[in-house]
Design an enzyme around this catalytic site. Structure first.
Site, mmCIF file in Angstrom:
data_model
loop_
_atom_site.group_PDB
_atom_site.id
_atom_site.type_symbol
_atom_site.label_atom_id
_atom_site.label_comp_id
_atom_site.label_asym_id
_atom_site.label_seq_id
_atom_site.Cartn_x
_atom_site.Cartn_y
_atom_site.Cartn_z
ATOM 1 C CB CYS A 7 3.821 -9.218 3.117
ATOM 2 S SG CYS A 7 5.106 -8.754 1.946
ATOM 3 C CG ASP A 128 2.384 0.182 3.241
ATOM 4 O OD1 ASP A 128 1.814 0.246 4.350
ATOM 5 O OD2 ASP A 128 3.479 -0.386 3.073
#
Ligand SMILES: O=C(O)c1ccccc1N[C@@H]1O[C@H](COP(=O)(O)O)[C@@H](O)[C@H]1O
Length: 203
Positions: A7, A128
């Site tokens: 990412c 996360d």
């Protein structure tokens, strides 16, 4: 088979690195406060240069749905990752309009944060510790989850194999852990792919 998402690609050379190592997904951050932020024009250019088999994920924080829909409908993005305070209604609206997968990112402090989203209609959940800050959370709160999810938050070469073995997510998601001096590091990207490839045959 364990998937990998790399990412926060934001420089043209990051696309070359991704084409070399071929993760399943790459992420483009559409959040202007991030040092990894890209514009729609940059993402469109990067999509054209990226190998067709690599799926593009747009990372959004409380973004106007109109902008997300545009990126999905124009084929710049394959998947939307909602990383802010988006609701179940927001998720269902995007799915109904675009018919493309939606990932809902959940900031995990304890098991309650996880349970609050287990029935979500999101195509995937993503657990996360924050927003690309490179911080790990306590993975023990992820036990017994009966749906596919991405694991993010401080993953790097030193903890990736343990994360895959202990948590067994659908996909691992890395950003800070494949950077040096806040830039994507091709050597670290290669190392991550090696570790994922080594783990994959076990499943
Ligand atoms: O990367 C960013 O700057 C970012 C900004 C806003 C929302 C999410 C962001 N990143 C996401 O954070 C996780 C993991 O990052 P890390 O490996 O801990 O650095 C990943 O899903 C990114 O999409």
């Amino acid at each position: 088979m364990m998937k990998v998402k790399m990412c926060g690609l934001y420089r043209p050379e990051d696309i070359d690195y991704a084409n070399e190592v071929q993760p399943d997904y790459v992420g483009f951050v559409f959040y202007e406060k991030s040092h990894r932020a890209v514009t729609k024009e940059q993402a469109a250019e990067y999509r054209k240069k990226l190998l067709p088999g690599i799926r593009t994920v747009g990372v959004f924080v409380n973004e106007d749905p109109k902008n997300i829909i545009e990126l999905l409908e124009e084929g710049i993005l394959d998947v939307a990752q909602l990383h802010g305070d988006e609701t179940e209604e927001d998720i269902q609206y995007l799915q109904a309009v675009c018919h493309k997968p939606v990932i809902k990112a959940v900031k995990v402090r304890d098991r309650y944060d996880v349970e609050a989203w287990l029935d979500s209609s999101a195509d995937y959940l993503l657990f996360d510790n924050g927003m690309g800050a490179g911080q790990v959370f306590d993975w023990s709160v992820l036990g017994g989850i009966d749906r596919e999810f991405f694991l993010a938050g401080g993953l790097q070469a030193a903890n990736l194999t343990e994360a895959m073995e202990v948590v067994r997510p659908y996909a691992v998601d890395l950003s800070s852990g494949i950077e040096s001096d806040r830039k994507k590091d091709p050597e670290k990207m290669r190392r991550i792919m090696e570790l994922v490839e080594r783990y994959r045959p076990q499943l």
